[in-house]
Design an enzyme around this catalytic site. Structure first.
Site, PDB file in Angstrom:
ATOM      1  N   CYS A 130       0.807  -1.225   0.000  1.00  0.00           N
ATOM      2  CA  CYS A 130       0.000   0.000   0.000  1.00  0.00           C
ATOM      3  C   CYS A 130       0.843   1.279   0.000  1.00  0.00           C
ATOM      4  O   CYS A 130       0.532   2.240  -0.707  1.00  0.00           O
ATOM      5  CB  CYS A 130      -0.955  -0.002   1.187  1.00  0.00           C
ATOM      6  SG  CYS A 130      -0.231  -0.637   2.697  1.00  0.00           S
ATOM      7  N   HIS A 242      -2.911   6.343   4.384  1.00  0.00           N
ATOM      8  CA  HIS A 242      -1.472   6.355   4.680  1.00  0.00           C
ATOM      9  C   HIS A 242      -0.891   7.701   4.227  1.00  0.00           C
ATOM     10  O   HIS A 242      -1.222   8.194   3.143  1.00  0.00           O
ATOM     11  CB  HIS A 242      -0.740   5.259   3.900  1.00  0.00           C
ATOM     12  CG  HIS A 242      -0.961   3.871   4.414  1.00  0.00           C
ATOM     13  ND1 HIS A 242      -1.760   3.567   5.489  1.00  0.00           N
ATOM     14  CD2 HIS A 242      -0.436   2.680   3.995  1.00  0.00           C
ATOM     15  CE1 HIS A 242      -1.736   2.255   5.697  1.00  0.00           C
ATOM     16  NE2 HIS A 242      -0.941   1.695   4.805  1.00  0.00           N
TER      17      HIS A 242
END
Ligand code: A2P
Length: 344
Positions: A130, A242
């Site tokens: 990710c 994130h």
């Protein structure tokens, strides 16, 4: 006639998001099948305005399925992906099990779409980590313009990257702090509520963690093996999204304004960089969105041709489910796959 798609790990964070994204984007599927472990058989998951009954991955016959989007962890993928691939079904795998295999393409469609043609060797395509996915989306257009020499990235990774259990742990610990209950840590090595943890995945011999190693290895595999990359990966008490502080050193001159202009036009990127209170993106705002957001672009005067920037994206979407669905779309758009039912 459309495709038959299976989602393996359909009850998980990423699996559910894969179903949402397939439905939102109107992927040309005639049939969508939800798969998980035997524990979940008979439970239901949503797909658009429909509900799908969950079937057992272990006993599922893939011979008439065209694409399997897999997000059930590395060991499950290692066990099942080769068998599924051998049944003529292309696996797009979200785990790290196949990413470093020279016979498996690792793909971010905005970055290295042409590498996808190598999928036929194993019928497996890997989806990146990710943190790497959003990083390379932001780096690629800048690399094309000014050639990146070195990248220093520090990540601020949300708990959803550790699955449903990670989100539950942040929720339960936060609640426990307020009602003065004992704090239990199972998924994370230390308390995550009101804390940050500089440790994601296992430690390696050189003192880096596997998560940090993945960012380095995957950036090189997808973007350019010549780029030097170093990473510190940190878990923060955020549910989704994130963030990354990225320092880049270029071969050639590039100003912050040029970088802003390039990124404004780049596929998958959205620049939010007003240099005023609130004129930047935070992970909370990225949740549920597809873009890789770039803020705080500024020149780093401590090196020649240096830039700093702040990169944020929804880790369940661009970092996982969205990228996997975009890979499936790339297979279809390039005519690399034909629906089996149509072919019969
Ligand atoms: P299940 O819910 O049946 O355990 P997350 O990363 O959010 O925790 O999700 C992991 C996903 O992987 C879930 O859908 C989970 O299904 C699935 N999964 C885990 N182990 C297996 C297995 N051995 N076989 C099939 N699916 C699995």
């Amino acid at each position: 006639m459309g495709f038959k798609i299976a989602i393996a790990g359909a009850t998980g964070n990423v699996g559910r998001e894969m179903l949402n994204i397939l439905s939102e984007r109107g992927f040309p599927a005639d049939e969508v099948v939800a798969l998980a472990s035997s524990r979940s058989v008979g439970t239901e998951v949503s797909f658009g305005d429909k509900t799908l009954k969950v079937h057992n991955l272990e006993t599922y016959d893939f011979s008439d399925t065209d694409i399997c989007l897999m997000s059930a962890g590395g060991s499950v993928s290692q066990k099942y992906s080769p068998k599924i691939g051998a049944q003529g079904c292309v696996v797009i795998d979200n785990s790290s099990a196949w990413r470093y295999d020279a016979e498996v393409p690792l793909i971010v469609p905005e970055v290295n779409p042409d590498a996808i043609s190598g999928f036929t060797r194993k019928n497996i395509i890997a989806n990146p980590n990710c943190s790497t996915a959003q990083l390379v989306v932001a780096l690629k257009p800048l690399h094309d313009r000014a050639t990146i020499k070195r990248v220093v990235v520090s990540t601020y990774q949300s708990v959803s990257g550790a699955g449903k259990d990670g989100m539950d742990e942040l929720f339960n610990q936060t609640r426990a702090v307020f009602v003065a209950d004992p704090i239990e840590s199972k998924k994370f090595t230390k308390r995550i509520a009101f804390n940050v943890i500089p440790h994601i995945d296992v430690f390696m011999e050189d003192g880096y963690t596997k998560e940090e190693w993945k960012v380095v290895a995957e950036t090189k595999k997808m973007l350019d093996p010549k780029i030097k990359v170093t990473c510190t990966a940190v878990r923060v008490p955020v549910f989704i999204g994130h963030s990354e502080s990225v320092n880049i050193e270029f071969e050639n001159e590039i100003t912050a304004e040029e970088a802003r202009e390039i990124l404004r036009e780049a596929p998958g990127c959205q620049v939010i960089d007003k240099q005023e209170n609130g004129g930047y993106i935070t992970p909370y705002e990225s949740a549920g969105e597809d873009a890789t957001y770039i803020s705080r672009i500024r020149e780093d005067a401590t090196v020649e041709n240096g830039l700093n920037m702040w990169v944020v994206s929804d880790n369940l979407r661009k970092g996982a489910a969205l990228n996997a669905v975009q890979i499936a779309e790339l297979l279809v758009d390039r005519g690399l796959i034909k629906a089996k039912k149509q072919a019969a």
